[in-house]
Structures are given as C-alpha cells and as structure tokens.
Design a protein around this motif. Sequence first.
Motif, short mmCIF file in Angstrom:
data_model
loop_
_atom_site.label_atom_id
_atom_site.label_comp_id
_atom_site.label_asym_id
_atom_site.label_seq_id
_atom_site.Cartn_x
_atom_site.Cartn_y
_atom_site.Cartn_z
N GLU A 179 -9.35 7.80 -1.69
CA GLU A 179 -9.36 6.38 -1.36
C GLU A 179 -9.46 5.58 -2.66
O GLU A 179 -10.10 6.02 -3.61
CB GLU A 179 -10.54 6.02 -0.47
CG GLU A 179 -10.55 6.72 0.87
CD GLU A 179 -11.81 6.43 1.66
OE1 GLU A 179 -11.84 6.76 2.86
OE2 GLU A 179 -12.78 5.89 1.08
N PHE A 217 -6.09 -4.40 -3.73
CA PHE A 217 -5.17 -3.39 -3.20
C PHE A 217 -6.04 -2.23 -2.73
O PHE A 217 -6.63 -1.52 -3.54
CB PHE A 217 -4.18 -2.94 -4.26
CG PHE A 217 -3.36 -4.07 -4.83
CD1 PHE A 217 -2.12 -4.40 -4.28
CD2 PHE A 217 -3.83 -4.80 -5.91
CE1 PHE A 217 -1.37 -5.45 -4.80
CE2 PHE A 217 -3.08 -5.85 -6.43
CZ PHE A 217 -1.85 -6.17 -5.88
N SER A 271 -1.30 3.09 4.93
CA SER A 271 -2.28 3.53 3.95
C SER A 271 -2.51 2.53 2.82
O SER A 271 -3.10 2.87 1.80
CB SER A 271 -1.86 4.88 3.35
OG SER A 271 -0.59 4.77 2.74
N LEU A 272 -2.07 1.29 2.99
CA LEU A 272 -2.26 0.28 1.94
C LEU A 272 -2.46 -1.09 2.56
O LEU A 272 -1.66 -1.55 3.38
CB LEU A 272 -1.06 0.23 0.99
CG LEU A 272 -1.10 -0.89 -0.06
CD1 LEU A 272 -2.28 -0.71 -1.00
CD2 LEU A 272 0.20 -0.94 -0.84
N THR A 273 -3.54 -1.75 2.16
CA THR A 273 -3.83 -3.12 2.55
C THR A 273 -3.90 -3.97 1.29
O THR A 273 -4.55 -3.59 0.31
CB THR A 273 -5.16 -3.22 3.31
OG1 THR A 273 -5.08 -2.45 4.51
CG2 THR A 273 -5.48 -4.67 3.65
N GLY A 290 -6.43 1.19 -0.40
CA GLY A 290 -5.61 2.20 0.25
C GLY A 290 -6.17 3.59 0.13
O GLY A 290 -7.28 3.81 -0.36
N SER A 306 -6.46 -0.06 6.01
CA SER A 306 -5.69 1.16 6.14
C SER A 306 -6.01 1.86 7.45
O SER A 306 -7.16 2.04 7.83
CB SER A 306 -6.02 2.07 4.95
OG SER A 306 -5.50 3.35 5.17
#
Length: 753
Positions: free
Chosen positions: A360, A351, A306-308, A353, A2
């Motif tokens: 977080e 997930f 904001s998301l991996t 993020g 992120s």
Amino acid sequence: MSKTLNLKRLSARRAALPLAVLAVIAGGAQAQIEEVVVTAQKRTENLQETPIAISALTSNDMEKRGILDYDDIVKSMPTLSQTPYPSSDLLILYMRGQGVSDPMQVTSDGSVGLYIDGLYISRPQGALFDLAGLERVEVLRGPQGTLYGRNTTGGAVNLITAKPTGEFGFKQNLSFGSRDYFRSLTTVDLPAIGDLAAKLTVMKRNQDGYVKNAGGADFGMNDQLGGRLALRWDAAEDFTVDYSLETGTLESAPIYYQSTIDTGLYPGYITGEKPSGKTYRPMDLKPSESVFEGHGLTLTWEATDSLTVKSLTGYRELEFDNYQNYAESFTIPAYAFDGIDNRQFSQELQFIGDVGNNLEYIVGLYYFKETSDHYQNYVTDLTPVGGGIVDKDRDVTSIAKSQAIYSQVTWTPPVLDNRLELTLGARYTEDEREATRDFLVNNFPLELNASNKQSFEQFDPSFTVNFLWNDGLSTYAKVSTGYKAGGSSEGSAPGTFDQTFDPEEVTTYELGLKSEWWDRRLQVNTALFYSEFTDMQLAFTADSYDASLVQSYNAGEATVQGAELSVILMPTPDLRLQLEYAYLDPEYDEVIASTGSIFDPVINPLSPYQVGDEIKKLFVVPYSPENSVNLTADYTFWRTASMEANATVNYSYQSKVYDTTPAGPGVPNRDFYSRPSYGLVDARIGFVFDLPRGDTATVALWGRNIFDKEYRQHVIGLGGAVVPTPLGPAGFTFSAVSWAEPATYGIDLIYEY
C-alpha cells in the motif's frame, strides 16, 4: 478509496464483526466494544489496526460527555494539556510536553497542528468556538512529519465533520443552564437533488461571565454565532466533490487575574487567595471579537480499483480583536490590545493506492501560504520602578510559505501468514518566512520597517514495524522525526528584530500495543515513547527592567519520555468503563545562556552567568503534568419498549504544572509560577424516548465541575526574574492568579428525525 484496500487486514480479522456494529442488543446479547473507524493515515482503517498512537472521540461520545470545543477535547484526553491564554478564546496547547507558550505571536508556528477535514488551521485565535456538526475527533500523538499538512513536533488534532447523507434528516438541540447559558444547534440534512446533497448546521451559544464587572463586559462572558454549509456532488460513479463553507463570530471577555498580595495601593482590592465573583472596581473592558470564514474543497477520484486521487483545497480568513485588562494584578495597572488579521491558503494532492495485496502506498504534494498582520498596544504604569507611563505600539506583518512532498509505503511480506507490516515514510519540506515590524514607545518610533527573512529545508523519515499476533493483539515499534520551522520574536527589543531562530527538531522512538480481550469486551492499548529534541526554541527575557521584551533562541536540548494507557471495559451490554492515563517525564539536557538575554552581563550586569554557560537548572518544561487521568463510566440503567435512560460520569485529574519555562529548580520561589493538581467531575443523566414516527426525543440533565472545585487555570509569577536584576533578587515573590469558572448546571432538549 481503493476497492482492494486492506484485504490482508480483513483476512487477518475474519472473525471480527463488521465496522460500526455496536455491542449490544438488550436482552441477552453479549457486550462488545464498538469498533471505531479513523482516517489518520489517509485511509479508512479500524483504530485498533492502525499502528500509531491515536485517540478518537465519536459524536455520541462528545454529546454524552458535553464536549463542545477544543478546551473540552483537551480536558478529555490526558496526553493533551491546555491553559487559557489571558484572552478568553485562545488556548496554550501542549501535547507530550510540546507546545508554544505565546500563541499570539504570528512570526512562529505551534507544535500541535489543528485540522478540519485534513485542512490545516494556522492560528489558534478563536479556538474556543463551538465545534458543531462533528462526526468524530482524531488526536495523533507524537511528531507528524510524514503525512500531515504542516510539520509539527507534538502531534495533531483532526476534526472530521459529518457529511451530507442525501436523505432528509433534522436534529435540534436546545440547552439551558447556569449564568443564563443557552445553546441552540440546528442540523438539517436535505434530500438530494439529482446527484447533489446538502447539510446545513446553525449554532448559537452564549453565557454570562463568572466575574461580574460593573463598568464593562463581565470577565469570562461568551457569545457566539456560527454556521456551516456542506455540499456533496456525486459527479460521476467514480468522482465526488465535497465543498464546505463555515463562518462564525465569537464575542468574549478575558479571564480575570487577582494578585496574591495586597500592596495597599488600591482600596478594596480582593487578593487571589480565593476566587472572587466580582471585580474590586468597575473596569472599562470591551468584549473581544473573533470573526472567521473558511472554505474547503475536496475532490475524490477513484481512478482505478487500486488508485484513489484526492485534491484538498482550503482557504481561511480570521479577524481577531482582543482586549485584556490585568486589573492591577501585577500591582501596577496593565492593559493590552491585540488585533490580528490572518489569511491562509493550502493545496494538497494525494495519490492513495495499493499494488496487489502486499503493498500500500500514499504519495502527496503540499503547498501552504499564510499572511498575518498583528498590531499590539500595551500600556502599563512603571512609575513604582521609575519608568512612568509606558505606551507601546507594535505592528508586525508576517508571510510564511511551506511546500512539501511526502510518501508512505506499507509492505506486507508473504511470510508469517501476512501478519507482519513494514511501513516506511519520508517527507521533504521547504519553508520560507519573512516579517517586518514597526515599534513605537509613547508614540516615538524606535524602529520602522525592521525586517527579517529566512528559509529552511528538512528531510524527515519514519519507520514502523507492526505485527498482528492474532485477531485481537498487535504490537508495533516506530521511529519518527519532525520539525518546527524557525521564525523571529515579535517582542524582541527595538533594533534586534533581525535576530531570528532556526527550526527545532525531534526524533521519537515508540513502542505500542493494541489488544482486545474477553470476546471484545475489554480493550487495552498502550504506548511508550522517548523523544529527543535538539535546537529547542526557548524565549528569554531580553531586558533588565522590562520583562515584556522577549527574544527566542535555539538554546536548548531536551528529552521527553512517557507512557500512555487506554483501557475500555464493557462487562455488560449496559455498562461501559474507560480509563485514559498519561505519564510524562520531560527534562532539559542542555540550556545555554545566550547573547542579548537577561543572562548576558552586557544586558544585565547582575547576572551571575556568562554567555555560553550551562543554565538548565533554571528551566522546566511547562504545561506538562507528570500524571493525567480521565475516567468515564457510561451506564444505561433503565430500558422499556420505547424509552431508555443512561448516566455518564467523567472524572479528570491533572497533577502540578508550571506555567512558564524559566521556573526550574534553581529559581527561588518558583512555585509562585506553578498550578497545583486538581480533579474535576462532570455528569449527565439522559432519557431517550422513541416517538411514533421513528423520531426520538432526549431530555438530559448535566453538570460541569459538579462539586464546584476551586482551581487555578493560569498563574503568572511576579516580583522578580529568573536571575538577579537591578530591580531585585532572583526568584518570584507573588503571583497573578486566574481562577477557573465555578460549577455549571443545565438541561438539554433534543429532537431528532
């Protein structure tokens, strides 16, 4: 990862230098301790800002201190305790008083998880293979019941490999030393072809044994060859594919045992009061062999700012053939062969993020399957006790499955200048395990196709409060839980393989402090912990005459409390001092005499106990030194425009330990099962030369155990049992001792471009 990750922490440490900036520029720059980046919580974080008990070693640390394998890692970290299994390439590994005394059994799990790039390694066979090509090592202490692949009660050791850079690089290490020691490590980073980069590592290492044997392999010999291929494909601006293939072959010979008494049965026998450099007779000993192949595939998708999303897929195969000759150290000949075939597969989705600057999260799904076959042949002469020649064959197949869903959320409430962090974690796990066994004695089948099957489910929460008092000081309080799956005993008596044991559970309370002082020239970290264990898995002898028949039970409860301290001081740009200390106080609160054990009068008519009696006085937490210390000094003592010279000295100390559980204060002569305290000194002097084309050359002289300290690396108490049996009174009367290898000296030649 992120792009808005950890903004609150960055704002809280605005005055800090960027990550990976070293302290010094010679000639007047102020010394500062290097910041270390870790991924223990699946995010890239500064170790000092991670509110967990964690230690890390960088590749530079490992090179200067001669750390090459798991054994060296354990010796460098006081919170870990290791003992070589009778096999020379297998470790008995403990952390915070938690471990497994017989890692050869495939029907149970360990208490300390081993990982490579986040991929779990289920079996420790071949663990002493050279760990070439690492970027760093992260050691997480305490229960890992939330974020890591398998649920473990002791901790986790995660190896992080160096990834391809996409630019040409070459490094060649050559080492020569005592007992024909040789090591070659070749690392090549290839230029990227389009969006594909590759790194190749090839390692060859061998050394003669330190106990000479005229009839076969020398005890303690080691010969290994391995390689690793890493590929990185930047498939898109926001999508990366990492693939690795590693393979290796390790030939070795076991450690050598000597009895502390001479019965007079074997002419020329050399007792174990002092180490011997040769066997007392020629022994037909074959080298043991471990062959492994592992594949890892990690997909990383930066879905949004904001998301991996990450996918980790692992597959590993292991073939292990081990030969052990106890060399009459038991006063009767004993010989064993173990063959293990293991296949494991794991799949994990993560997930990772954040929601704004204050929340977080990580959510994960995990699946694991392992299939193991273990064949053991054990031959012993029991004629002195009326048993004759006993030849046992045991063939076990085990299948284990685990699946889990986990989550961890960290919230920074908008108060106190965003210095308070609240972290809640949870994991739900389902485990299944089944096993079958054939058992033959002198080629007569006592048991065929015996089987057992189990399933478990567990919910493990954790909660952490972390407060950043200022840019260099934080404290945290944490409560965490974990569990170790149940299983069955490979070595149980014929007809009892259906008797299984349930999971072991732990709850740990921890207080920690992480701090930097004196303009980041002094770092002080400490942790205090208190762990409560229930349904502990304890192995009891299950036969009055044959100590090799062992059954495990959920028979114990224990508390383990302790303290851990890490201090780094860098008073000048050229001098770095480090102290690592661990204090352990483990104690059994309850141990119950179980049906079918040596404490059961039905099995052992001379037992002074009844089933259900409290027998904790007979037990001690093994492989758990009360005090462990590691001291390191790294000093650059000479600099010129094109050369520098440095010296690294390391001292490690471990206090007395017991090498078995049934050696409590109520057992007569229990010290025959103990190892005295010892301290070791390693040293290295290196000269680094800058060459005209930007390449470097290093020449280093090194020594391990430079004062040639003689110390016992493993001890087996013999001559009796924990309680009276028809063979004799309670307690031990002598030991089978294995002495550690003597001093080793050598030279490193390194070229890097």
